[in-house]
Design an enzyme around this catalytic site. Structure first.
Site, PDB file in Angstrom:
ATOM      1  NE  ARG A   1      40.760 -56.356 -47.861  1.00 65.49           N
ATOM      2  CZ  ARG A   1      39.458 -56.029 -48.108  1.00 65.49           C
ATOM      3  NH1 ARG A   1      38.741 -56.362 -46.787  1.00 65.49           N
ATOM      4  NH2 ARG A   1      38.967 -55.696 -49.006  1.00 65.49           N
TER       5      ARG A   1
ATOM      6  CD  GLU B   1      39.190 -63.735 -45.748  1.00 67.39           C
ATOM      7  OE1 GLU B   1      38.705 -63.346 -46.948  1.00 67.39           O
ATOM      8  OE2 GLU B   1      39.083 -63.028 -44.627  1.00 67.39           O
TER       9      GLU B   1
ATOM     10  CG  HIS C   1      36.094 -61.243 -46.019  1.00 62.24           C
ATOM     11  ND1 HIS C   1      37.111 -61.211 -46.499  1.00 62.24           N
ATOM     12  CD2 HIS C   1      35.426 -59.964 -46.052  1.00 62.24           C
ATOM     13  CE1 HIS C   1      37.539 -60.113 -46.863  1.00 62.24           C
ATOM     14  NE2 HIS C   1      36.559 -59.239 -46.615  1.00 62.24           N
TER      15      HIS C   1
END
Length: 326
Positions: free
Chosen positions: A233, A262, A281
């Site tokens: 994360r 993000e 990601h």
């Protein structure tokens, strides 16, 4: 299931939707992920199958008067108010067995790209610099020490691939784990991993206790030749401190798949540095892994709406790992 509706705010793979349709569920695919649209759609649904970029907060949960389960496509639950859902008697589930190996493979890919200087070599050769082969040497993974922070499913798979596949030494730290594989040397503190590891890979949930667990002080303890890899994360790493560490060569490089914000701002200084590899990601998003996540998320919904216990409820998952969401 007649009269049972599943809301999917952001579309998923066909296989997951087909699993639900074949069992008689009505599916609503969201047109967008704006709060107003989500609140309207959730009113009539019995289940939500959600991805990471849809906020399922208290307001959304309250709007879902028939809601029985929030099924997460993946394992990160920072976008879901798990505490409130639990108080309402609503299951929150994840798909921990769908993408663990996919992420572990991505970690090894980042490790190889960094140590073998593949991106630097690629850019140099495209610019006509064939002689870089005589001026820039890659590094072997064999006998290097890999430090793993967080020894859950993914952390252990990375350890196995590094140890058995590449002959690396593996050390690790995770205060919540009691039993580990015999080839992992368990350290008693984060400090011990930071000072000994040649490569550090993060596999931690984002909790108050892990927010910015890697910052300026931690970079100062690492070897100047060390690499940091983060596929867990974004909030676990202080990105400003990471930029400073990379610019001042306090560490050799980094492989980053997750970001504090993000999507990240590509104008950020991090994206100007040549000793960092970035991916969007996407560690868990192989075709095979995505299909598994979709099917496993759908499976949890079918279990709950059929009156059964789900296979991977977050509430039990966290209790099993002695992790408490705060």
């Amino acid at each position: 299931m007649k009269n049972k509706t599943v809301y999917i705010p952001l579309d998923i793979e066909y296989e997951g939707k087909n699993y639900l349709k074949s069992r008689g569920y009505k599916i609503i695919i969201g047109e967008d992920v704006e709060k107003k649209s989500v609140l309207e759609a959730v009113k009539s649904c019995d289940a939500i199958l959600t991805r990471s970029n849809v906020m399922i907060d208290k307001e959304v949960i309250q709007a879902g008067e028939k809601l029985k389960i929030i099924s997460k496509y993946g394992v990160g639950i920072n976008n879901i108010d798990v505490d409130f859902a639990s108080k309402q008697g609503i299951y929150v589930t994840i798909t921990p067995e769908a993408n663990a190996n996919v992420v572990a493979e991505h970690v090894m890919a980042l490790m190889l790209i960094l140590c073998k200087k593949i991106m630097i070599m690629d850019h140099a050769l495209r610019a006509g610099n064939f002689d870089i082969r005589n001026n820039l040497y890659s590094e072997d993974l064999e006998m290097k020490t890999l430090g793993i922070l967080g020894l859950g499913r993914i952390g252990k798979l990375v350890a196995e691939k590094a140890y058995y596949g590449f002959g690396m030494n593996v050390i690790g730290f995770d205060p919540y784990q009691e039993k580990e594989a015999s080839f992992i040397e368990i350290k008693q503190s984060l400090h011990d991993v930071l000072v000994e590891a040649d490569i550090i890979s993060l596999h931690l949930p984002l909790l108050p206790s892990t927010h910015h667990i890697i910052g300026a002080e931690e970079f100062a303890k690492m070897k100047e030749s060390a690499y940091l890899i983060n596929t867990s994360r974004g909030g676990t790493v202080d990105e400003k401190a990471l930029v400073v560490a990379l610019k001042k060569k306090k560490i050799a490089g980094a492989g980053i798949d997750v970001f504090e914000k993000e999507p990240p701002d590509v104008q950020d200084e991090l994206f100007t540095l040549d000793n960092v590899i970035v991916t969007p990601h996407s560690a868990a998003l192989s075709k095979d892994g995505s299909v598994k996540m979709a099917i496993h998320a759908a499976l949890q919904i079918d279990q709950v709406l059929s009156g059964k216990e789900p296979s991977w409820p977050v509430q039990e998952w966290n209790a099993m790992n002695k992790k408490i969401l705060k």
